[in-house]
Design a protein around this motif. Structure first.
Motif, PDB file in Angstrom:
ATOM      1  N   ALA A   1       7.786   0.121  24.630  1.00  0.00           N
ATOM      2  CA  ALA A   1       6.458   0.396  24.086  1.00  0.00           C
ATOM      3  C   ALA A   1       5.712  -0.908  23.804  1.00  0.00           C
ATOM      4  CB  ALA A   1       6.575   1.233  22.813  1.00  0.00           C
ATOM      5  N   ALA A   2       6.431  -1.910  23.271  1.00  0.00           N
ATOM      6  CA  ALA A   2       5.813  -3.210  22.988  1.00  0.00           C
ATOM      7  C   ALA A   2       5.367  -3.893  24.282  1.00  0.00           C
ATOM      8  CB  ALA A   2       6.790  -4.096  22.231  1.00  0.00           C
ATOM      9  N   VAL A   3       6.191  -3.790  25.313  1.00  0.00           N
ATOM     10  CA  VAL A   3       5.850  -4.398  26.606  1.00  0.00           C
ATOM     11  C   VAL A   3       4.608  -3.744  27.198  1.00  0.00           C
ATOM     12  CG1 VAL A   3       6.603  -4.647  28.995  1.00  0.00           C
ATOM     13  CG2 VAL A   3       8.177  -5.194  27.138  1.00  0.00           C
ATOM     14  N   LEU A   4       4.537  -2.414  27.143  1.00  0.00           N
ATOM     15  CA  LEU A   4       3.386  -1.711  27.705  1.00  0.00           C
ATOM     16  C   LEU A   4       2.118  -2.005  26.906  1.00  0.00           C
ATOM     17  CD1 LEU A   4       5.021   1.727  28.602  1.00  0.00           C
ATOM     18  CD2 LEU A   4       4.384  -0.137  30.152  1.00  0.00           C
ATOM     19  N   GLY A   5       2.264  -2.160  25.602  1.00  0.00           N
ATOM     20  CA  GLY A   5       1.111  -2.549  24.799  1.00  0.00           C
ATOM     21  C   GLY A   5       0.588  -3.919  25.193  1.00  0.00           C
ATOM     22  N   ALA A   6       1.515  -4.867  25.399  1.00  0.00           N
ATOM     23  CA  ALA A   6       1.109  -6.199  25.863  1.00  0.00           C
ATOM     24  C   ALA A   6       0.463  -6.118  27.237  1.00  0.00           C
ATOM     25  CB  ALA A   6       2.322  -7.120  25.903  1.00  0.00           C
ATOM     26  N   GLY A   7       0.982  -5.230  28.095  1.00  0.00           N
ATOM     27  CA  GLY A   7       0.404  -5.059  29.424  1.00  0.00           C
ATOM     28  C   GLY A   7      -1.028  -4.570  29.373  1.00  0.00           C
ATOM     29  N   VAL A   8      -1.339  -3.711  28.403  1.00  0.00           N
ATOM     30  CA  VAL A   8      -2.714  -3.233  28.235  1.00  0.00           C
ATOM     31  C   VAL A   8      -3.643  -4.398  27.925  1.00  0.00           C
ATOM     32  CG1 VAL A   8      -4.227  -1.869  26.734  1.00  0.00           C
ATOM     33  CG2 VAL A   8      -2.078  -0.890  27.569  1.00  0.00           C
ATOM     34  N   LEU A   9      -3.211  -5.272  27.012  1.00  0.00           N
ATOM     35  CA  LEU A   9      -4.044  -6.431  26.671  1.00  0.00           C
ATOM     36  C   LEU A   9      -4.236  -7.350  27.877  1.00  0.00           C
ATOM     37  CD1 LEU A   9      -5.309  -8.016  24.108  1.00  0.00           C
ATOM     38  CD2 LEU A   9      -3.334  -9.486  24.423  1.00  0.00           C
ATOM     39  N   LEU A  10      -3.165  -7.567  28.636  1.00  0.00           N
ATOM     40  CA  LEU A  10      -3.213  -8.537  29.728  1.00  0.00           C
ATOM     41  C   LEU A  10      -4.020  -8.038  30.924  1.00  0.00           C
ATOM     42  CD1 LEU A  10       0.473  -9.821  29.726  1.00  0.00           C
ATOM     43  CD2 LEU A  10      -1.555 -11.107  29.031  1.00  0.00           C
ATOM     44  N   LEU A  11      -3.929  -6.754  31.244  1.00  0.00           N
ATOM     45  CA  LEU A  11      -4.432  -6.278  32.534  1.00  0.00           C
ATOM     46  C   LEU A  11      -5.649  -5.367  32.438  1.00  0.00           C
ATOM     47  CD1 LEU A  11      -1.005  -5.565  34.275  1.00  0.00           C
ATOM     48  CD2 LEU A  11      -2.558  -7.470  34.706  1.00  0.00           C
ATOM     49  N   HIS A  12      -6.111  -5.060  31.238  1.00  0.00           N
ATOM     50  CA  HIS A  12      -7.292  -4.187  31.152  1.00  0.00           C
ATOM     51  C   HIS A  12      -8.513  -4.905  31.726  1.00  0.00           C
ATOM     52  CE1 HIS A  12     -10.348  -1.477  29.627  1.00  0.00           C
ATOM     53  NE2 HIS A  12      -9.396  -0.635  29.271  1.00  0.00           N
ATOM     54  N   PRO A  13      -9.291  -4.218  32.562  1.00  0.00           N
ATOM     55  CA  PRO A  13     -10.432  -4.887  33.241  1.00  0.00           C
ATOM     56  C   PRO A  13     -11.541  -5.358  32.317  1.00  0.00           C
ATOM     57  CG  PRO A  13     -10.370  -2.524  33.730  1.00  0.00           C
ATOM     58  CD  PRO A  13      -9.078  -2.853  33.068  1.00  0.00           C
ATOM     59  N   ILE A  14     -11.643  -4.802  31.103  1.00  0.00           N
ATOM     60  CA  ILE A  14     -12.721  -5.252  30.208  1.00  0.00           C
ATOM     61  C   ILE A  14     -12.471  -6.671  29.703  1.00  0.00           C
ATOM     62  CG2 ILE A  14     -11.884  -4.563  27.924  1.00  0.00           C
ATOM     63  CD1 ILE A  14     -14.688  -3.237  27.521  1.00  0.00           C
ATOM     64  N   GLN A  15     -11.256  -7.181  29.902  1.00  0.00           N
ATOM     65  CA  GLN A  15     -10.908  -8.527  29.456  1.00  0.00           C
ATOM     66  C   GLN A  15     -11.473  -9.621  30.366  1.00  0.00           C
ATOM     67  OE1 GLN A  15      -9.991  -7.838  26.569  1.00  0.00           O
ATOM     68  NE2 GLN A  15      -7.806  -8.174  26.366  1.00  0.00           N
ATOM     69  N   VAL A  16     -11.976  -9.234  31.526  1.00  0.00           N
ATOM     70  CA  VAL A  16     -12.384 -10.225  32.535  1.00  0.00           C
ATOM     71  C   VAL A  16     -13.422 -11.201  31.984  1.00  0.00           C
ATOM     72  CG1 VAL A  16     -13.569 -10.512  34.750  1.00  0.00           C
ATOM     73  CG2 VAL A  16     -11.770  -8.785  34.504  1.00  0.00           C
ATOM     74  N   SER A  17     -14.427 -10.687  31.275  1.00  0.00           N
ATOM     75  CA  SER A  17     -15.498 -11.563  30.780  1.00  0.00           C
ATOM     76  C   SER A  17     -14.956 -12.658  29.867  1.00  0.00           C
ATOM     77  CB  SER A  17     -16.543 -10.733  30.025  1.00  0.00           C
ATOM     78  OG  SER A  17     -17.240  -9.886  30.895  1.00  0.00           O
ATOM     79  N   ALA A  18     -14.043 -12.297  28.973  1.00  0.00           N
ATOM     80  CA  ALA A  18     -13.511 -13.283  28.030  1.00  0.00           C
ATOM     81  C   ALA A  18     -12.589 -14.278  28.710  1.00  0.00           C
ATOM     82  CB  ALA A  18     -12.773 -12.574  26.893  1.00  0.00           C
ATOM     83  N   VAL A  19     -11.819 -13.817  29.710  1.00  0.00           N
ATOM     84  CA  VAL A  19     -10.827 -14.689  30.343  1.00  0.00           C
ATOM     85  C   VAL A  19     -11.468 -15.573  31.413  1.00  0.00           C
ATOM     86  CG1 VAL A  19      -8.669 -14.739  31.654  1.00  0.00           C
ATOM     87  CG2 VAL A  19      -9.003 -13.014  29.885  1.00  0.00           C
ATOM     88  N   VAL A  20     -12.374 -15.020  32.189  1.00  0.00           N
ATOM     89  CA  VAL A  20     -12.951 -15.765  33.313  1.00  0.00           C
ATOM     90  C   VAL A  20     -14.012 -16.759  32.850  1.00  0.00           C
ATOM     91  CG1 VAL A  20     -14.354 -15.548  35.399  1.00  0.00           C
ATOM     92  CG2 VAL A  20     -12.436 -13.981  35.005  1.00  0.00           C
ATOM     93  N   LEU A  21     -14.857 -16.352  31.904  1.00  0.00           N
ATOM     94  CA  LEU A  21     -15.923 -17.234  31.451  1.00  0.00           C
ATOM     95  C   LEU A  21     -15.371 -18.318  30.527  1.00  0.00           C
ATOM     96  CD1 LEU A  21     -18.728 -14.643  30.632  1.00  0.00           C
ATOM     97  CD2 LEU A  21     -18.545 -16.087  32.660  1.00  0.00           C
ATOM     98  N   ILE A  22     -15.802 -19.544  30.738  1.00  0.00           N
ATOM     99  CA  ILE A  22     -15.413 -20.635  29.844  1.00  0.00           C
ATOM    100  C   ILE A  22     -15.942 -20.362  28.435  1.00  0.00           C
ATOM    101  CG2 ILE A  22     -15.709 -23.101  29.400  1.00  0.00           C
ATOM    102  CD1 ILE A  22     -15.839 -23.461  32.455  1.00  0.00           C
ATOM    103  N   ALA A  23     -17.083 -19.670  28.361  1.00  0.00           N
ATOM    104  CA  ALA A  23     -17.643 -19.301  27.059  1.00  0.00           C
ATOM    105  C   ALA A  23     -16.727 -18.353  26.293  1.00  0.00           C
ATOM    106  CB  ALA A  23     -19.017 -18.649  27.262  1.00  0.00           C
TER     107      ALA A  23
END
Length: 326
Positions: A102-124
């Protein structure tokens, strides 16, 4: 399958998903402004400058640029922080006695959810990544060694992004669950937290000015829209235009946030970790309805800290379902 293998798979999948950023040599969106500010900003000489300069975030960009002046190198730094945050979410879930899968899958949600792209890709997005890392560290340290031991990490969070002052609530939310701490520890944390709040109000009294019912409704509208996009990730973009939408949709947003609050309350007994995750989401989102910031309305990159609460809720939900089947 062993836990470290699954975590490694998620990490490699994350690197693969974001591999294209290493070919991005151009500065897009706010990246040029953020980088130039990091390279040219003077060292803060007043308490107000210290609070509003986002010192940890800007200095991390400046140091990294001086080591190697390359835009892909900055993207690599963001990706590295994202991976660290995934690991910290896993560790936080494990500290909360969640089963490994369950902990691994929770971490996977944080790592791979597409809404994270803006925060990870943008230097801002560096501010979101660093603030989240410091928030997670503060919660982990508080769970293991006491609330006052988390004060340095809490300070780093606030110096990464002033709105990370919500650490004053997040640490008791996470560390106070299921384990009684020394009263002295709690009183010290409360005292320092109140002092920090007064400091923010005195040093930057302009924060929060301009708040109106229209602003609150449009911010609720934005929060509702972005939280729905976390559940159904379609139509994602860097910035959404909420000023052109009818104001009555903000009332729907407030009702939706109230429903999330009610769901958290209902979950507190049967699935307490789900309740903690939902409470985390609300603690991050609700202050933005009342506090006017230069960036105005919520955007997808601001959902990065929110996604920690979503990941905790997912881990708690999976853990609860597995426990019921046993």
């Amino acid at each position: 399958m062993k836990t470290w293998v699954v975590l490694l798979v998620f990490g490699l999948a994350t690197c693969l998903v974001y591999a294209s950023v290493f070919g991005m040599s151009a500065l897009v969106y706010d990246d040029a402004y953020v980088l130039s500010t990091a390279l040219t900003h003077p060292w803060p000489v007043t308490m107000r400058d210290l609070l509003l300069s986002r010192l940890v975030s800007t200095e991390s960009l400046r140091v990294q640029w001086e080591l190697w002046p390359s835009v892909p190198w900055l993207h690599a730094g963001n990706l590295a922080l994202h991976l660290v945050n995934g690991w910290l979410v896993y560790r936080l879930a494990r500290v909360a006695a969640v089963q490994r899968i369950a902990a691994v899958l929770g971490a996977g949600v944080l790592l791979l959810h597409p809404i994270q792209v803006s925060a990870v890709v943008l230097i801002a997005g560096r501010v979101e990544l660093l603030a989240t890392m410091a928030l997670l560290l503060a919660c982990l340290v508080a769970c293991r060694w006491g609330w006052t031991a988390a004060l340095p990490a809490a300070g780093i969070a606030i110096l990464s992004k002033p709105s990370a002052a919500i650490v004053a609530i997040l640490v008791p939310l996470v560390a106070g669950r299921g384990r009684t701490r020394c009263a002295v520890d709690q009183w010290i944390w409360l005292g320092v937290s109140m002092a920090a709040l007064v400091w923010v109000m005195v040093v930057a009294p302009e924060v929060g000015r301009g708040m109106s019912w229209e602003f609150m409704l449009r911010q609720a509208m934005a929060a509702h829209d972005l939280l729905i996009r976390i559940v159904v990730p379609v139509g994602l973009t860097i910035d959404h235009d909420y000023t052109s939408l009818p104001l009555w949709q903000g009332i729907i947003g407030l009702i939706f946030l109230g429903s999330v609050c009610w769901l958290a309350w209902l979950s507190r007994a049967r699935a307490p970790l789900v309740a903690v995750g939902l409470a985390w989401v609300l603690i991050v989102v609700l202050p933005r309805l009342l506090i006017v910031t230069p960036t105005q309305f919520l955007a997808e990159r601001h959902m990065y800290v929110v996604m920690v609460g979503v990941a905790i809720s997912v881990a708690g939900c999976i853990d609860h379902q597995r426990a019921e089947r046993m």
